[in-house]
Design an enzyme around this catalytic site. Structure first.
Site, short mmCIF file in Angstrom:
data_model
loop_
_atom_site.label_atom_id
_atom_site.label_comp_id
_atom_site.label_asym_id
_atom_site.label_seq_id
_atom_site.Cartn_x
_atom_site.Cartn_y
_atom_site.Cartn_z
N GLU A 202 14.92 -0.97 -3.86
CA GLU A 202 14.74 -1.85 -2.71
C GLU A 202 13.26 -2.15 -2.47
OE1 GLU A 202 16.33 -2.08 1.93
OE2 GLU A 202 16.26 -0.17 0.87
N LYS B 88 19.35 -9.09 2.72
CA LYS B 88 20.11 -7.93 3.18
C LYS B 88 20.87 -8.27 4.46
CE LYS B 88 19.35 -2.94 3.88
NZ LYS B 88 18.32 -1.87 3.91
N CYS C 152 21.00 -1.14 -0.36
CA CYS C 152 20.87 0.14 0.34
C CYS C 152 21.94 0.37 1.41
CB CYS C 152 19.46 0.27 0.93
SG CYS C 152 19.00 1.99 1.32
N PRO D 165 -3.96 28.40 6.45
CA PRO D 165 -4.16 29.74 7.03
C PRO D 165 -2.85 30.53 6.95
CG PRO D 165 -4.89 27.99 8.52
CD PRO D 165 -4.07 27.34 7.46
N LEU D 166 -2.89 31.68 6.30
CA LEU D 166 -1.71 32.54 6.16
C LEU D 166 -1.71 33.59 7.27
CD1 LEU D 166 -1.44 33.28 2.33
CD2 LEU D 166 0.27 32.16 3.75
N SER D 167 -0.56 33.72 7.93
CA SER D 167 -0.44 34.73 8.98
C SER D 167 0.38 35.92 8.52
CB SER D 167 0.22 34.12 10.22
OG SER D 167 1.57 33.78 9.93
N GLY D 168 1.08 35.76 7.40
CA GLY D 168 2.02 36.78 6.98
C GLY D 168 3.41 36.55 7.53
N GLY D 169 3.57 35.50 8.34
CA GLY D 169 4.87 35.16 8.91
C GLY D 169 5.64 34.20 8.01
N ILE D 170 6.84 33.86 8.44
CA ILE D 170 7.75 33.09 7.61
C ILE D 170 7.29 31.64 7.42
CG2 ILE D 170 9.25 32.44 9.54
CD1 ILE D 170 10.32 33.26 5.92
N ASP D 171 6.70 31.02 8.46
CA ASP D 171 6.35 29.60 8.37
C ASP D 171 5.25 29.36 7.35
OD1 ASP D 171 8.21 29.01 10.32
OD2 ASP D 171 6.77 29.18 11.96
N SER D 172 4.14 30.05 7.49
CA SER D 172 3.03 29.84 6.56
C SER D 172 3.40 30.33 5.16
CB SER D 172 1.76 30.53 7.05
OG SER D 172 1.96 31.93 7.17
#
Length: 401
Positions: A45, A75, A136, A316-323
């Protein structure tokens, strides 16, 4: 005697305002389709641009043959929910089974030798078959055009799509395509856009070709290839015999309101096609939900990175699930890049070299490539513990940081 036709469905990574690049990808897909013997090629498309007709902007399919425009088909059903909101930009064509004259721009007139071309809701009648167009959202609509077109004798349905990735959406897309011809017979060709649109969406390709309710060709759902061409050879006699056995369909077809037909002095089948192998049904291979979560965002990240002309990502890594999940998706991106280079994708290799500023570099190890394009740091808060720091450190080491 059979009527074998070879058709091509393309998945292209078209970029807004990249006119030269878009043209190159279109021409490359045409060249590939022709080299594989296809006599009809379908693209996604809006692979070029929209059109203005009587000062109204429409989302259209433009169908060409030998430098002549056969039909401009606007369309009719616009996607106007969720991420799309097409009514902001386009107007639906509300004149069912009506065709008007479209005055071509002078620059196009010089190329085609045509002053005007048909514009509207029509089908193409070639020497050997009849071909109709959906765009589409029209496949998803409850009153899809393929229903009435099929009853009116259209044997090949084409759909130029811009369908973005949503978890498990491919299942619905495949079911819709196959069901479009299961009750009514016919060949269905679907092409789709692929890549990042510059915002939050990722178009996942998934081109496919189906006949009489069964898939015969499957394109990749997640791929870093900018151009993918899917070709299948099918017998139109299989459509005719399939329809002949459905009495309810034949009764409905006898009462259908016919579509305007644009006569085309061209045959999709060739007399020498008798020796060409006909494609047989295949079982669609779906990704698991975990694979979709891993691959979809990773492909989006790669497309965004190379288009933005940046050098990489900072997280930035926090050690949590999101990052941690985000870091894993970046690593998945690196894995896909290395895999694409291993499979000979020269464009991915060129982009990777530009991003790392090394014209001799070849990404082979995802951990090594991740180290070059991904920077992490530990982000602690007053609620952080030594355990979260250790988790962040371990994950960074595992992905090459």
């Amino acid at each position: 005697m059979g009527r074998a036709v070879s058709v091509a469905a393309c998945a292209l990574n078209q970029w807004a305002l990249d006119f030269e690049g878009n043209a190159e990808r279109i021409l490359r897909s045409i060249s590939i389709a022709k080299s594989k013997g296809a006599r009809y090629r379908l693209g996604p498309e809006l692979e070029i641009w929209p059109l203005m007709h009587r000062n109204v902007r429409y989302n259209c399919r433009v169908i060409f043959l030998n430098k002549k425009i056969l039909l401009i088909r606007p369309k009719m059903s616009l996607a106007n929910a969720g991420n799309y909101r097409e009514l902001r930009w386009f107007t639906p064509w509300n004149k069912a089974r009506q065709v008007e004259e479209y005055l071509l721009p002078r620059i196009i007139q010089e190329v085609t030798g045509q002053d005007t071309v048909p514009f509207g809701d029509a089908v193409l009648a070639t020497k050997d078959t009849c071909l109709g167009t959906e765009i589409c959202e029209e496949l998803w609509a409850p009153n899809s055009p393929h229903i009435e077109m099929g009853l009116d004798g259209v044997e090949i349905f084409t759909n130029s799509s811009g369908s973005h990735h949503v978890l498990r959406k491919a299942h619905t897309r495949v079911d819709l395509v196959n069901s479009a011809t299961a009750k009514n017979g016919g060949i269905y060709i679907l092409s789709n856009q692929k890549g990042c649109d510059g915002d939050r969406l990722y178009y996942d390709g998934c081109a496919m070709i189906s006949i009489n309710g069964e898939t015969v060709a499957q394109g990749s759902q997640f791929s870093l290839d900018d151009v993918e061409v899917l070709v299948a050879t099918l017998d139109l006699e299989d459509v005719q015999s399939y329809r002949a056995e459905i009495s309810s369909r034949n009764l409905a077809a006898s009462k259908v309101n016919p579509f305007p037909r644009i006569k085309v002095n061209f045959a999709l089948s060739c007399s020498d096609d008798l020796a060409v192998p006909i494609c047989v049904p295949i079982q669609w291979k779906h990704h698991s939900p975990e694979e979709e979560i891993c691959l979809g965002p990773a492909c989006w990240l790669w497309d965004y990175l190379r288009r933005s002309r940046q050098a990489g990502f900072l997280l930035p890594l926090s050690g949590g699930i999101d990052s941690s999940a985000t870091a894993c998706i970046v690593y998945s991106m690196c894995h896909q890049v290395c895999l694409a280079v291993k499979n000979g994708n020269a464009e991915v290799l060129a982009d990777a070299r530009r991003i790392v500023h090394d014209e001799t570099y070849v990404p082979q190890d995802p951990r090594e490539f991740c180290k070059l394009v991904f920077t992490t740091c530990y982000m602690a808060s007053e609620n952080s513990s030594q355990d979260t720091r250790n988790r962040a450190k371990l994950l960074a080491e595992q992905i090459g940081r």
